[in-house]
Design a protein around this motif. Structure first.
Motif, mmCIF file in Angstrom:
data_model
loop_
_atom_site.group_PDB
_atom_site.id
_atom_site.type_symbol
_atom_site.label_atom_id
_atom_site.label_comp_id
_atom_site.label_asym_id
_atom_site.label_seq_id
_atom_site.Cartn_x
_atom_site.Cartn_y
_atom_site.Cartn_z
ATOM 1 N N ASP A 31 -5.977 8.881 -8.466
ATOM 2 C CA ASP A 31 -5.196 8.930 -9.764
ATOM 3 C C ASP A 31 -3.991 8.046 -9.579
ATOM 4 O O ASP A 31 -3.269 8.147 -8.605
ATOM 5 C CB ASP A 31 -4.821 10.597 -9.950
ATOM 6 C CG ASP A 31 -4.301 10.880 -11.064
ATOM 7 O OD1 ASP A 31 -3.734 9.804 -11.925
ATOM 8 O OD2 ASP A 31 -4.540 12.110 -11.646
ATOM 9 N N LEU A 32 -3.926 6.979 -10.536
ATOM 10 C CA LEU A 32 -2.758 6.193 -10.353
ATOM 11 C C LEU A 32 -1.502 6.830 -10.794
ATOM 12 O O LEU A 32 -0.422 6.313 -10.301
ATOM 13 C CB LEU A 32 -3.050 5.292 -11.599
ATOM 14 C CG LEU A 32 -4.087 4.225 -11.348
ATOM 15 C CD1 LEU A 32 -4.614 3.508 -12.719
ATOM 16 C CD2 LEU A 32 -3.966 3.340 -10.428
ATOM 17 N N SER A 33 -1.505 7.935 -11.581
ATOM 18 C CA SER A 33 -0.362 8.831 -11.595
ATOM 19 C C SER A 33 0.259 9.384 -10.354
ATOM 20 O O SER A 33 1.344 9.632 -10.381
ATOM 21 C CB SER A 33 -0.353 9.457 -13.119
ATOM 22 O OG SER A 33 -1.395 10.906 -12.383
ATOM 23 N N VAL A 34 -0.773 9.779 -9.544
ATOM 24 C CA VAL A 34 -0.272 10.111 -8.351
ATOM 25 C C VAL A 34 0.015 9.352 -7.105
ATOM 26 O O VAL A 34 0.920 9.206 -6.735
ATOM 27 C CB VAL A 34 -1.337 11.416 -7.814
ATOM 28 C CG1 VAL A 34 -0.906 11.953 -6.536
ATOM 29 C CG2 VAL A 34 -1.492 12.348 -9.018
ATOM 30 N N LYS A 35 -1.115 8.428 -6.869
ATOM 31 C CA LYS A 35 -0.921 7.382 -6.000
ATOM 32 C C LYS A 35 -1.374 6.179 -6.486
ATOM 33 O O LYS A 35 -2.578 5.774 -6.239
ATOM 34 C CB LYS A 35 -1.711 7.689 -4.708
ATOM 35 C CG LYS A 35 -1.401 6.952 -3.611
ATOM 36 C CD LYS A 35 -2.139 7.563 -2.114
ATOM 37 C CE LYS A 35 -1.892 6.241 -1.143
ATOM 38 N NZ LYS A 35 -2.549 6.566 0.230
ATOM 39 N N PRO A 36 -0.402 5.356 -6.959
ATOM 40 C CA PRO A 36 -0.739 3.799 -7.602
ATOM 41 C C PRO A 36 -1.334 3.064 -6.144
ATOM 42 O O PRO A 36 -0.957 3.268 -5.034
ATOM 43 C CB PRO A 36 0.170 3.291 -8.007
ATOM 44 C CG PRO A 36 1.374 4.185 -7.529
ATOM 45 C CD PRO A 36 0.869 5.409 -7.004
ATOM 46 N N PRO A 37 -1.741 1.956 -6.374
ATOM 47 C CA PRO A 37 -2.168 0.963 -5.393
ATOM 48 C C PRO A 37 -1.138 0.375 -4.989
ATOM 49 O O PRO A 37 0.087 0.059 -5.215
ATOM 50 C CB PRO A 37 -2.911 -0.144 -6.201
ATOM 51 C CG PRO A 37 -3.432 0.378 -7.467
ATOM 52 C CD PRO A 37 -2.483 1.414 -7.817
ATOM 53 N N SER A 38 -1.264 0.282 -3.502
ATOM 54 C CA SER A 38 -0.030 -0.615 -2.592
ATOM 55 C C SER A 38 -0.040 -1.740 -3.048
ATOM 56 O O SER A 38 -0.968 -2.358 -3.554
ATOM 57 C CB SER A 38 -0.501 -0.129 -1.183
ATOM 58 O OG SER A 38 -1.718 -1.032 -0.942
ATOM 59 N N PRO A 39 0.991 -2.468 -2.726
ATOM 60 C CA PRO A 39 0.997 -4.067 -3.061
ATOM 61 C C PRO A 39 -0.255 -4.761 -2.217
ATOM 62 O O PRO A 39 -0.657 -5.603 -3.012
ATOM 63 C CB PRO A 39 2.348 -4.690 -2.180
ATOM 64 C CG PRO A 39 3.172 -3.018 -2.351
ATOM 65 C CD PRO A 39 2.423 -1.994 -2.224
ATOM 66 N N GLY A 40 -0.522 -4.554 -1.308
ATOM 67 C CA GLY A 40 -1.575 -5.104 -0.606
ATOM 68 C C GLY A 40 -3.039 -4.777 -1.454
ATOM 69 O O GLY A 40 -3.772 -5.791 -1.731
ATOM 70 N N GLU A 41 -3.272 -3.658 -1.857
ATOM 71 C CA GLU A 41 -4.512 -3.202 -2.529
ATOM 72 C C GLU A 41 -4.454 -4.053 -4.026
ATOM 73 O O GLU A 41 -5.460 -4.480 -4.423
ATOM 74 C CB GLU A 41 -4.529 -1.592 -2.796
ATOM 75 C CG GLU A 41 -4.840 -0.958 -1.392
ATOM 76 C CD GLU A 41 -4.779 0.500 -1.833
ATOM 77 O OE1 GLU A 41 -5.532 1.069 -1.331
ATOM 78 O OE2 GLU A 41 -3.896 1.012 -2.468
ATOM 79 N N LEU A 42 -3.284 -3.828 -4.582
ATOM 80 C CA LEU A 42 -2.808 -4.663 -5.890
ATOM 81 C C LEU A 42 -3.437 -6.271 -5.649
ATOM 82 O O LEU A 42 -3.945 -6.635 -6.447
ATOM 83 C CB LEU A 42 -1.600 -4.536 -6.494
ATOM 84 C CG LEU A 42 -1.292 -5.260 -7.657
ATOM 85 C CD1 LEU A 42 -2.112 -4.899 -8.649
ATOM 86 C CD2 LEU A 42 0.112 -5.131 -8.126
ATOM 87 N N ASP A 43 -2.785 -6.719 -4.543
ATOM 88 C CA ASP A 43 -3.144 -8.101 -4.144
ATOM 89 C C ASP A 43 -4.626 -8.346 -4.265
ATOM 90 O O ASP A 43 -5.171 -9.271 -4.923
ATOM 91 C CB ASP A 43 -2.295 -8.568 -3.200
ATOM 92 C CG ASP A 43 -0.958 -8.717 -3.374
ATOM 93 O OD1 ASP A 43 -0.572 -8.909 -4.586
ATOM 94 O OD2 ASP A 43 -0.078 -8.692 -2.185
ATOM 95 N N ASP A 44 -5.305 -7.614 -3.482
ATOM 96 C CA ASP A 44 -6.620 -7.634 -3.385
ATOM 97 C C ASP A 44 -7.481 -7.486 -4.668
ATOM 98 O O ASP A 44 -8.440 -8.321 -4.783
ATOM 99 C CB ASP A 44 -7.235 -6.799 -2.436
ATOM 100 C CG ASP A 44 -6.847 -7.010 -0.983
ATOM 101 O OD1 ASP A 44 -6.487 -7.922 -0.430
ATOM 102 O OD2 ASP A 44 -7.024 -6.094 0.016
ATOM 103 N N MET A 45 -7.130 -6.556 -5.326
ATOM 104 C CA MET A 45 -7.856 -6.211 -6.646
ATOM 105 C C MET A 45 -7.490 -7.375 -7.668
ATOM 106 O O MET A 45 -8.499 -7.844 -8.285
ATOM 107 C CB MET A 45 -7.297 -5.106 -7.222
ATOM 108 C CG MET A 45 -8.191 -3.700 -6.699
ATOM 109 S SD MET A 45 -7.724 -2.109 -7.573
ATOM 110 C CE MET A 45 -6.314 -1.770 -6.889
ATOM 111 N N ALA A 46 -6.485 -8.006 -7.747
ATOM 112 C CA ALA A 46 -6.011 -9.040 -8.620
ATOM 113 C C ALA A 46 -7.025 -10.218 -8.280
ATOM 114 O O ALA A 46 -7.585 -10.961 -9.102
ATOM 115 C CB ALA A 46 -4.340 -9.262 -8.607
ATOM 116 N N LYS A 47 -7.019 -10.629 -6.946
ATOM 117 C CA LYS A 47 -7.845 -11.807 -6.499
ATOM 118 C C LYS A 47 -9.260 -11.465 -6.931
ATOM 119 O O LYS A 47 -9.875 -12.514 -7.345
ATOM 120 C CB LYS A 47 -7.435 -11.845 -4.819
ATOM 121 C CG LYS A 47 -8.275 -13.023 -4.466
ATOM 122 C CD LYS A 47 -7.998 -12.987 -3.028
ATOM 123 C CE LYS A 47 -8.635 -14.546 -2.146
ATOM 124 N NZ LYS A 47 -8.499 -14.351 -0.870
#
Length: 114
Positions: A31-47
């Motif tokens: 759940d994004l409202s409880v635990k959003p992606p970490s900066p590393g996870e965000l970078d991986d998903m964006a890539k």
């Protein structure tokens, strides 16, 4: 295992959860409202998805409230600040592949690799 990032109230997230469940694929929901992606996870998903801008829901209420359509912004920083800006669901079967929003064609490709 497929990871799905979204919110419990999001119809598209519910659709993704049902899509994989109907095919017997194990899913980890976050759940994004409880635990959003970490900066590393965000970078991986964006890539994997093709860039940070693809992950932002410019038609959503959070983006309209901020006026994102009419301003310049750093997509990575704004996603880290406000998880309500993500285009949901964010679906990834691991590193290297990700889909943002209701993209059933991409989900079918993920089923083949799962």
């Amino acid at each position: 295992m497929i990871q799905i990032f979204g919110t419990k109230k999001c119809r598209n997230t519910q659709k993704a959860l049902r899509f994989f469940s109907d095919r017997g694929i194990e899913v980890q929901f976050r759940d994004l409202s409880v635990k959003p992606p970490s900066p590393g996870e965000l970078d991986d998903m964006a890539k994997a998805a093709g860039g940070y801008d693809i992950l932002i829901d410019l038609s959503g209420p959070a983006a309209e409230q901020r006026g994102l359509r009419y301003m310049d912004y750093d997509a990575r920083e704004i996603l880290l600040e406000d998880p309500a800006l993500y285009k949901t669901p964010l679906v990834r079967p691991g590193k290297g592949l990700a889909a943002a929003g209701p993209d059933e064609a991409a989900w079918k490709g993920m089923v083949k690799t799962a």
